[in-house]
Design a protein around this motif. Structure first.
Motif, PDB file in Angstrom:
ATOM      1  N   THR B  10       0.756  -1.128  -0.018  1.00 51.15           N
ATOM      2  CA  THR B  10       0.025   0.031   0.044  1.00 51.15           C
ATOM      3  C   THR B  10       0.943   1.107   0.161  1.00 51.15           C
ATOM      4  N   TYR B  56      -4.647  10.070   2.813  1.00 46.79           N
ATOM      5  CA  TYR B  56      -5.126   8.696   2.663  1.00 46.79           C
ATOM      6  C   TYR B  56      -3.884   7.938   3.326  1.00 46.79           C
ATOM      7  N   ASN B  59      -4.092   8.168   6.962  1.00 47.66           N
ATOM      8  CA  ASN B  59      -5.101   7.616   7.690  1.00 47.66           C
ATOM      9  C   ASN B  59      -4.704   6.141   7.520  1.00 47.66           C
ATOM     10  N   LEU B  60      -4.128   5.558   6.390  1.00 42.59           N
ATOM     11  CA  LEU B  60      -4.147   4.037   6.495  1.00 42.59           C
ATOM     12  C   LEU B  60      -2.963   3.650   7.064  1.00 42.59           C
ATOM     13  N   ASN B  78      -8.773  -3.367   0.045  1.00 44.50           N
ATOM     14  CA  ASN B  78      -7.344  -2.421   0.031  1.00 44.50           C
ATOM     15  C   ASN B  78      -7.046  -2.043  -1.517  1.00 44.50           C
ATOM     16  N   LEU B  81      -9.858   0.106  -2.930  1.00 43.25           N
ATOM     17  CA  LEU B  81      -9.290   1.874  -2.750  1.00 43.25           C
ATOM     18  C   LEU B  81      -8.173   2.261  -3.352  1.00 43.25           C
ATOM     19  N   CYS B 115     -13.446   7.447  -3.376  1.00 42.02           N
ATOM     20  CA  CYS B 115     -12.132   6.900  -2.447  1.00 42.02           C
ATOM     21  C   CYS B 115     -12.596   6.770  -1.220  1.00 42.02           C
ATOM     22  N   ALA B 116     -13.315   7.855  -0.629  1.00 38.34           N
ATOM     23  CA  ALA B 116     -14.171   7.782   0.586  1.00 38.34           C
ATOM     24  C   ALA B 116     -14.848   6.566   0.800  1.00 38.34           C
ATOM     25  N   TYR B 119     -12.656   3.590   1.154  1.00 35.89           N
ATOM     26  CA  TYR B 119     -12.056   3.649   2.731  1.00 35.89           C
ATOM     27  C   TYR B 119     -12.971   3.050   3.635  1.00 35.89           C
ATOM     28  N   TRP B 120     -14.465   3.475   3.403  1.00 37.88           N
ATOM     29  CA  TRP B 120     -15.365   3.125   4.446  1.00 37.88           C
ATOM     30  C   TRP B 120     -15.472   1.583   4.423  1.00 37.88           C
ATOM     31  N   LEU B 122     -13.372  -0.795   3.302  1.00 34.63           N
ATOM     32  CA  LEU B 122     -12.150  -1.184   3.801  1.00 34.63           C
ATOM     33  C   LEU B 122     -12.243  -1.183   5.569  1.00 34.63           C
ATOM     34  N   GLY B 146     -15.635   9.963   8.991  1.00 30.38           N
ATOM     35  CA  GLY B 146     -15.531   9.209   7.741  1.00 30.38           C
ATOM     36  C   GLY B 146     -16.893   9.649   6.894  1.00 30.38           C
TER      37      GLY B 146
END
Lengths: 190, 190, 190, 190
Positions: B10, B56, B59-60, B78, B81, B115-116, B119-120, B122, B146
């Motif tokens: 990642t 990102y 946050n990741l 992942n 994303l 993307c958001a 992320y949610w 994930l 989020g």
């Protein structure tokens, strides 16, 4: 928060920046040695920038080696430095393709200055997290070398308008004083 | 299954995305400062996207730090994303080259929204693997931040058709609320 | 010889391949949504290839996780696989830009076939180093899934000349059977 | 100073070089197999360079595995090698696009020669840090293979002016003698 992934991410971004700069070295047209001649300004700009990005990698390597803690503000100070470094391929090509004309040489120097300033901000943020008696704080000291090279970059930008070659001479001088390995962090760790 | 290589992969992909975006910043023609002027829409789009990709990564970084287990479904969540993040260079350039016209600004916001959302997804997949009393679950909580930023992206897309500047204002607001470091994961780990 | 750096190098190359593919998605001209329409063949090719490279990353991740030893021949078998994977951006763009014409779809399938064959060679080289009672050998088994998907790629190449959509259907089928997570290695390690 | 991050950075740069070379393989125009035919010089140059960069990765992998210490001079010797390696995508494309004309084949060989010389400098710098009875020094020995391949590169450059095919034959011979895995470091470590 561990420093390991910050180091890994930083190494990754710096490795990519130093490598994609070569994509601005367009493949020459023609099949003679003379086809390479017009490349010299782009090529010598590439050499200079390769050395600068190498210096930043070296310095970041040494600095993070002595670091014990990082936090959210350090992450952003680091990303801020990577931002100005990421513009190196563009400012390098702009300078090379315009054969070291005054404005592009000044722009290149402005990018160098902003990198140096961002490095100083990062060092300051790391200093905040490390007490005066840590190896990090002792190694950084009052960072005269960092402040002097920041000043030299600014002088280079201003001199570019007198003569771009004077500006370039300043940038080369900055590179030269960093190429001599910075032993502060190494000495402290021994 | 170890989380180490997922983190490394990642980090690698995010480092490449954040760096190749600069390749869309074409070297300006001309050797005066005025040659830089037409770059401002592409440049400011680059700045905004650099900040978003940086957010990102941050946050990741924080989320995976608290994670104890991953499985095949997490790997794909992942990658999903990373897919939408990988479109950031194209959507950024599309918005910048068209000087923030309504449709490109909406497209950019759609990419941000996806993307958001990814992320949610994930976070949800990771939640499935971590019981309510783990540091991960406590840190994530009900993830109001989020959900709110996902909503703000959608509002930005819709407002782009009224005025692209309203849309951009929403995106900048999303970036602003994340630039304030997210201390949930840090607090839980202390 | 340690497997750590082989994993790291492989992750790096795969991360770069999956990310530079997006550079073939040229920024559309025009500022309307209609400007995006002509992108659909290149975009859907990108989606398919992103999934394939993601599958390879997943499979390499699982396979190397179970591996205990590597040697020089494994390194070259791995580089050989990375070579055919590195052609994915070109074969993807060739297929997308020609709107799924028969020859480009066949070429794309030939690249997929060579990736699958190279993966099989790599698995065989690793098998050589691991006795039958190791977790690796048990997890790999007789690798029916690998052989079947290799066959399906070959069938896809041949069917491309009847109709490129039949060829594509085969490739999508290969992706589908791998998207279902391969639990062999996970099960063995538990 | 730890060798871990030097390895990681080197792996990153080499992974990027080996992958961005493919960006010089332009997507062919036309939708028939015949559209691929004009690609053969660029494609075969790509294959040769992929093998060379793979050899360097392998050799660096083995060499650093036996290394116990690095210092500032080693970092710069390593960056110096990465510099000449970073020119491989350009020299490869120059040779391929000019269909193996004499001057581009010579230029390609000069780049190979400089890589080999830089590798020799790096080995010398590492030798300085390791006493004669260390695994590193024993494995390196008098490095006849390295010196012979450096000589063969120089011969290849000179022969390019007689016939580029003779020059290429020398380069292929260099690749061939390294493809046979170099067991010196492996043997010493056992």
């Amino acid at each position: 928060m561990g420093k390991g992934r910050v180091e890994a991410f930083t190494d990754g971004v710096v490795a990519i920046i130093i490598t994609i700069m070569v994509l601005e070295l367009k493949v020459p047209h023609g099949e003679d040695f003379s086809a390479l001649l017009p490349l010299w300004p782009v090529f010598s700009s590439y050499v200079l920038s390769f050395i600068f990005v190498g210096i930043y990698w070296n310095n970041l390597h040494n600095m993070f080696h002595a670091v014990q803690r990082v936090d959210g503000r350090v992450l952003w100070a680091n990303l801020h430095l990577l931002f100005w470094l990421s513009l190196m391929p563009v400012s390098t090509a702009f300078m090379g393709e315009n054969h070291f004309a005054p404005a592009p040489v000044a722009i290149y120097g402005i990018d160098l200055t902003l990198c140096a300033a961002a490095y100083w901000v990062l060092a300051t943020q790391l200093h905040r997290l490390h007490a005066e008696d840590t190896a990090f704080a002792k190694a950084l000291g009052d960072d005269r070398k960092g402040k002097f090279s920041l000043l030299l970059c600014v002088v280079g930008v201003l001199l570019s308008f007198v003569s771009p070659w004077l500006g370039l001479a300043c940038y080369v001088a900055v590179a030269a004083i960093w190429l001599v390995p910075d032993r502060r962090f190494e000495n402290q760790l021994e």
